[in-house]
Design a protein around this motif. Structure first.
Motif, PDB file in Angstrom:
ATOM      1  N   ASP A 137      15.941  49.931  16.434  1.00  0.00           N
ATOM      2  CA  ASP A 137      15.226  50.419  17.621  1.00  0.00           C
ATOM      3  C   ASP A 137      13.722  50.489  17.348  1.00  0.00           C
ATOM      4  N   ARG A 138      12.977  50.777  18.398  1.00  0.00           N
ATOM      5  CA  ARG A 138      11.511  50.760  18.281  1.00  0.00           C
ATOM      6  C   ARG A 138      11.007  51.785  17.285  1.00  0.00           C
ATOM      7  N   ALA A 139      11.619  52.962  17.263  1.00  0.00           N
ATOM      8  CA  ALA A 139      11.132  54.007  16.357  1.00  0.00           C
ATOM      9  C   ALA A 139      11.306  53.584  14.901  1.00  0.00           C
ATOM     10  N   THR A 140      12.419  52.919  14.609  1.00  0.00           N
ATOM     11  CA  THR A 140      12.656  52.463  13.239  1.00  0.00           C
ATOM     12  C   THR A 140      11.625  51.409  12.845  1.00  0.00           C
ATOM     13  N   ILE A 141      11.367  50.501  13.756  1.00  0.00           N
ATOM     14  CA  ILE A 141      10.386  49.445  13.458  1.00  0.00           C
ATOM     15  C   ILE A 141       8.993  50.063  13.308  1.00  0.00           C
ATOM     16  N   ALA A 142       8.679  51.001  14.183  1.00  0.00           N
ATOM     17  CA  ALA A 142       7.361  51.641  14.097  1.00  0.00           C
ATOM     18  C   ALA A 142       7.203  52.379  12.772  1.00  0.00           C
ATOM     19  N   VAL A 197      10.535  41.539  15.050  1.00  0.00           N
ATOM     20  CA  VAL A 197      11.296  42.213  13.997  1.00  0.00           C
ATOM     21  C   VAL A 197      12.709  42.506  14.493  1.00  0.00           C
ATOM     22  N   ALA A 198      12.813  42.975  15.743  1.00  0.00           N
ATOM     23  CA  ALA A 198      14.136  43.283  16.294  1.00  0.00           C
ATOM     24  C   ALA A 198      14.993  42.024  16.362  1.00  0.00           C
TER      25      ALA A 198
END
Lengths: 919, 307
Positions: A164-169, A189-190
């Motif tokens: 998810d976005r939070a993990t990538i961030a 990345v996703a």
């Protein structure tokens, strides 16, 4: 006053004692890298075992770039904040610029160069290329390297689940991208983790993407030549002082220090901390730093006025005497106005606009009038590639590698400054790591580097350090008062603007023009002053004057809408005469999150609001643009002295030629970044696309005629005409792959012919024409304000742009997202801070000068309205600035909507929020 | 150029600026903020362990990286507030390299100290340009000649868990003993050149304790705090430790006492007594109370999603 170093000493010190200070010849012999104390380390680099002796102070980045010649990893900040230097050590991503090389002992080092195996890109590299998760590409190797380490761990633990976005961030929190490619980086990345790029995919949207994701793309900082010296600057430590003398004897006596070229003459003044006093060159950076420390400058101190506020106090010391010329014009080409103390002005753009009527309107009690004050802070361009120059004098002329957004113009400037014919200057700039307006000037570091290289007869290279970059590359802050009057019925009645530009020791700062370009009601008084202070001179930055101008204008419009009890959009609709923006307003009205937005300020801790701002930008054409088109057995080549700073000009050119010729993109080769090619546009004023496309069309039309004629003759074709894919004739089509190998090479130079409608001015200024059309945009943002902790989080962004036909939609979207992100920085985080007492730079690194990171991004939507620009040569105009100018205004409007408090000072820092909004 | 030594034993690793991960040292070296020899701990045996002792306490060597410490399952389970703080500070790349010792003994992050345009008490000069300028980042408690708050998030977290510092040549220290009163003009801690921080010891987790970390800053990530707090809630062992407000990591005993007395979120109001602010830093007083409040609220109602 260039002289030999001994001559220089005599000239400055003027005594025989000076000669005694000069080192003897023996002291000047080259010194090898210090061997004492070097420690042997054994490690693996990209799978290969290596043993090297390295100094204990060497960084891993220096080792990788300078000793191993792997230049993919880049230096962005030099202190571990930006992540451009990221490499893997034992599989873990680390910042190599602050990592001791000796710590590599017995470890595995992997760099960006090692991830593509057997010609196959790593899935993450494919993803970055295919999703266009990059622009200038300078930060890209760092991002890709970290993402590859993440990919390995993620796939092991989660298979092809999508992160998810939070993990990538969280993973990419240690990387900064100034072009603002974050939205596509999330996507890349996703998708790579989800397995979408496990096998080869088609060609990427950006033609040079592969070079950028593999670290192969060469930037100026990556170029080196034999025998090059490291150049660096002696800078003024004082904001206001007269240079009495400079003593370079001790510096020149140090091993490896080669020479110095003065940039301020004795008896002249320094007017800001960091002003270039001299440039020094040495064999190594270490020797250079020692040399810079050893140069002694004696100053006669003068009282500084290092701040905008101090400069306006009556009786403040003068930064320039009335007859002296302030430093270069900055944001817009307005002349220095009349001198009064440290003020210059007023400059007015409201001549013939019934200024007296505007004064009366804002004082008329029958009108509804709002009075608003605004303040914005100085913003830094923050290109991740610093300003860099490599100058090499040869018998046949001068070679200069330059990180620039103006290949052609810089070659002209250099030729003029060094009294060379233009042909003898060969400027090279294959890839430029961001510019944003900061690399379009003929800066002192360019002049100094070239002059010192000539004086020493050795190549000299300069690459600014981050604190130098943050010292010199700036846009001005502004202060402004807006007084806007409407009739009770909501009709425009008059506008009075007083603006003050905070451009340090420079003039030319303006925010008022947007009030003339949008909402063209007639009664206006727009007056602006430059306030001179002892701060570094500012310069143009993406959308000069635009963010501040829109913040003030649109904030005032919002206030007026409230005062009139009108919807903010309704007021704009009724005043706005621009048909393109009216179409965008239609789209806004159809958006659910606009329709459903909260209509009054919230009350809890977290408050949501949606803000809207209209945007306008001008249309510039570099009307002297020429593009050479060539046909050869291998395909087609375009050449032009332009550059790609991440704006996508290489791709736009390739795509346009491929479309015109009806060939796959692989058939078209684009060669830019060389001054020897025909005159091309600089990447400034959003002019690249609108200048290049018509010139390409013209070149290809001419070339097509040559080819049709030759094909008809060679093959006896009847009724031959240029067609998609080849030459059409009575009997069908003769394809290029059959034709080209048999025909001679042809070359034609296409010109940028005038548009169907005349330009605003009948003549070009320095090759630049001002078009009559205007770009139109509307920016919507949704924020969530944490009123308790003073934080503003962006939830959604919607950018509607009407600039006509979009040349390369995917790249255009990337550029718009980048513009939005730069606007987020201006709205919430970015603030160059000078010490109010000394004028020294406080925000001297990328922890203290804070640009947006990937975790600060909203969901982004970009919409293009492509109609309405058929009367301009390219069918459309540029958007690089239009996309960024209304963003801060829109965010401020959203905060206002959420909280009922209207931010009037950017950036909206937590402390300013806490002061404005009671929890 | 600074000489770098690579001793192999702890007793040799003295007299000089110690370097482990190097994330702070290399930055300061480049910007002329280090003079003299460096002592690199690379080859020094030991100080790399993360060991659970029979009583349930944990000893962590000075060379253990922050990433390893924060992701260790034992640390996460026993001291979650500490693991959150360490796992959230700086950036992932820094945490991979930066160590326990380096994090505790890093030099101030004051923007004036880090800018080459200034000289101050801590960079070998005298005076404090920050005091005469913008007070945005200043300490609001016990500011000494240097007004910058202490930079170590790890220290705040260790303070909240009563951790002990193990130092060769000095013995076992509490966190307050390591940092002293913060009034030294030129240094951030009390260790001398012949003393070596070799590790930290975390006392056994207290049964029933809940703990957490909250950092307040403008950007979402990778930003030094304006204010940050690590709080442990357990009857008889309430701890409220805060960074960003004082020259040393600071415990708020009045807040702890109020929590012991069962006051709940309202206990945060006790934090601001004695704060000394001026127009530039007064927001910090508000932010201090609100940061504690917000974290207490989260810890006292754990089912609610964290902000």
């Amino acid at each position: 006053m260039p002289t030999s170093r001994r001559g220089f000493l005599q000239a400055v010190l003027g005594t025989s004692a000076a000669v005694a200070l000069a080192p003897d010849a023996a002291a000047a012999t080259p010194v090898a890298t210090p061997g004492n104390g070097d420690a042997p380390i054994s490690f693996w680099v990209n799978g290969e075992a290596r043993t090297l002796a390295v100094a204990g102070t060497l960084t891993t980045l220096e080792l990788v770039r300078e000793r191993l010649g792997l230049t993919g990893a880049k230096e962005g900040c030099g202190h571990g904040a930006c992540g451009a230097c990221t490499v893997l050590v034992d599989g873990a991503a680390i910042v190599s610029c602050i990592h001791p090389a000796t710590s590599l002992h017995a470890r595995k080092l992997d760099t960006i160069e090692g991830f593509a195996k057997g010609g196959q890109l790593h899935p993450m590299q494919r993803a970055f290329a295919a999703e266009d998760a990059l622009q200038c590409g300078y930060c890209t190797p760092g991002f890709v390297t970290e993402a590859i380490a993440f990919y390995a761990a993620w796939r092991l633990d989660n298979g092809t689940k999508t992160p998810d976005r939070a993990t990538i961030a969280g993973t990419l929190a240690g990387h900064l991208c100034r072009c603002g490619a974050y939205d596509n980086i999330y996507r890349a990345v996703a998708a790579a983790c989800a397995g979408k790029y496990d096998s080869e995919v088609g060609a990427p949207p950006r033609v040079e993407a592969k070079d950028k994701v593999t670290g192969a793309a060469r930037y100026t900082v990556d170029v080196s030549v034999d025998g090059q010296l490291s150049g660096g600057f002696v800078r003024s430590p004082h904001a206001h002082a007269r240079m009495v003398r400079i003593d370079v004897g001790a510096a020149l006596a140090l091993p490896g220090v080669r020479g110095l070229y003065p940039l301020i003459e004795q008896g002249h003044k320094a007017r800001y901390v960091g002003q270039e006093v001299a440039i020094l060159a040495a064999d190594s950076r270490e020797a250079l730093r020692a040399g810079l420390r050893a140069v002694k400058v004696e100053w006669a101190l003068l009282t500084p006025v290092p701040s905008f506020d101090a400069a306006r106090v009556a009786g403040a010391p003068l930064v320039f005497e009335p007859k002296e010329k302030p430093l270069s014009g900055a944001e817009l080409p307005v002349p220095a106005g009349k001198a009064a103390g440290n003020l210059r002005g007023p400059n007015s753009i409201s001549v013939l606009m019934d200024e007296a009527g505007a004064d009366r309107a804002v004082a008329d009690p029958k009108n509804v009038v709002v009075h608003e004050s605004f303040r914005t802070e100085t913003q830094c361009h923050t290109s991740l590639e610093p300003h860099a120059v490599l100058a090499v004098w040869r018998d046949e002329g001068l070679d200069v590698w330059l990180s620039t957004q103006a290949v052609d113009a810089m070659a002209d400037e250099i030729a003029e400054a060094f009294d060379l014919t233009r042909e003898r200057v060969r400027l090279h700039s294959e890839h430029t790591g961001g510019g944003f307006g900061g690399k379009a000037n003929f800066d002192v570091q360019i002049r100094g580097c070239i002059a010192l290289a000539r004086q020493l007869g050795r190549p000299v290279r300069v690459a600014l350090e981050r604190h130098e970059e943050l010292t010199i590359a700036l846009r001005a802050g502004h202060s402004a008062e807006f007084h806007l009057a409407a009739t009770r019925g909501g009709e425009p009645a008059g506008l009075v603007i007083n603006g003050w530009g905070d451009g340090g020791a420079s003039v030319g700062n303006s925010l008022g023009i947007f009030a003339r370009l949008m909402y063209p009601y007639s009664k206006k008084r727009v007056q602006e002053w430059d306030v001179l202070s002892h701060g570094p001179p500012t310069r143009a930055m993406r959308g000069p004057g635009g963010p501040a101008g829109h913040f003030a204008l649109e904030g005032t419009m919002d206030s007026l809408a409230r005062a009139l009890s009108k919807e903010p959009l309704a007021l704009r609709r009724s005043w706005d005469k621009n048909p393109e923006r009216q179409r965008l307003y239609d789209r806004v009205e159809a958006l659910d999150w606009w329709k459903d937005r909260p209509r009054s300020a919230g009350t809890g801790r977290f408050r949501r609001g949606v803000g809207l701002a209209s945007g306008v930008w001008m249309y510039f054409v570099q009307s002297n643009t020429q593009v050479l088109a060539e046909s050869s057995p291998e395909g087609f080549t375009l050449r032009c002295a332009t550059q790609d700073i991440g704006n996508g000009s290489r791709t736009v050119m390739t795509e346009r030629a491929a479309q015109k010729l009806g060939v796959p993109r692989e058939y078209v080769r684009v060669e830019i970044g060389e001054s020897k090619y025909p005159t091309g546009p600089m990447a400034a004023g959003s002019r690249s696309v609108g200048s290049l496309i018509p010139a390409i069309d013209d070149a290809i039309e001419q070339l097509g005629k040559d080819l049709v004629r030759a094909a008809a003759r060679a093959f006896g074709l009847k009724k031959a005409v240029l067609a998609a894919g080849g030459v059409a004739h009575e009997g069908g089509i003769k394809r290029w792959d059959e034709l080209l190998p048999t025909l001679p090479r042809f070359q034609r130079i296409g010109r940028r012919l005038p548009d169907d409608i005349p330009y605003f001015l009948p003549f070009a200024i320095g090759g630049l024409s001002v078009g009559k059309r205007l770009g139109a945009s509307v920016q919507l943002t949704e924020v969530e304000v944490d009123t308790r902790l003073g934080r503003t989080r962006l939830l959604r962004s919607w950018s509607g742009l009407a600039v006509g036909k979009i040349a390369t939609p995917m790249l255009a979207r990337s550029q718009v997202c980048g513009g939005v992100i730069m606007g987020i920085g201006a709205a919430l985080y970015e603030e160059r801070l000078l010490d109010p007492n000394t004028g020294g730079l406080v925000s001297a690194n990328l922890e203290d000068y804070r640009i947006p990171g990937i975790g600060d991004m909203p969901e982004m939507e970009v919409v293009f309205d492509e109609g309405g620009f058929d009367n301009v040569g390219a069918g459309g105009i540029g958007l690089a600035e239009l996309c960024t100018v209304p963003v801060a205004a829109s965010i401020a409007s959203a905060v206002h909507a959420a909280t009922g408090w209207a931010p009037r000072h950017l950036p909206i820092r937590p402390d300013r929020m806490l002061a404005g909004v009671p929890a | 150029m600074s000489e770098v030594r690579y001793p192999t034993t702890q007793s040799q690793a003295v007299w000089g600026q110690r370097r482990a991960g190097g994330t702070d040292v290399m930055d300061r070296l480049r910007h002329g903020r280090i003079a003299g020899a460096l002592v690199d701990l690379r080859d020094v045996a030991g100080m790399e362990g993360l060991v659970v002792l029979p009583d349930g306490s944990v000893e962590v060597g000075t060379k253990v990286t922050l990433a390893r410490f924060a992701t260790d399952a034992k640390v996460r389970a026993g001291w979650p507030g500490l693991a959150d703080a360490v796992g959230g500070l700086a950036t992932p790349q820094i945490r991979q390299v930066a160590t326990i010792g380096g994090s505790l003994l890093q030099r101030t992050r004051c923007a004036w100290f880090r800018s080459p345009d200034f000289s101050c008490h801590k960079s070998g000069g005298s005076g404090c340009p920050a005091l005469a300028a913008d007070h945005h980042w200043n300490s609001i408690f016990g500011a000494g000649p240097c007004v910058a708050p202490h930079p170590s998030t790890l220290a705040v977290a260790l303070l909240a868990f009563d951790a002990l510092i193990l130092a060769d040549g000095r013995g076992t220290l509490t966190v307050p003993e390591l940092y002293g009163d913060g009034q030294a003009a030129d240094r951030e801690h009390t260790l001398t050149d012949e003393q070596l921080l070799v590790g930290v010891r975390l006392p056994p987790p207290l049964p029933g304790a809940v703990s957490g970390w909250l950092r307040t800053a403008a950007r979402a990530r990778a930003e030094w705090p304006l204010v940050e707090a690590v709080i442990r809630l357990v009857p008889g062992g309430m701890r409220v430790a805060v960074g960003g407000v004082a020259p040393v990591p600071m415990r708020f005993l009045a807040v702890e006492a109020a929590l012991e007395a069962g006051e709940g979120v309202g206990a945060a109001a006790q934090a601001v007594a004695g704060a000394a602010s001026n127009p530039g830093s007064s927001y910090k007083v508000m932010l201090l109370q609100r940061t504690i409040e917000t974290l207490l609220e989260r810890l006292l109602t754990p089912q609610k999603a964290a902000p």
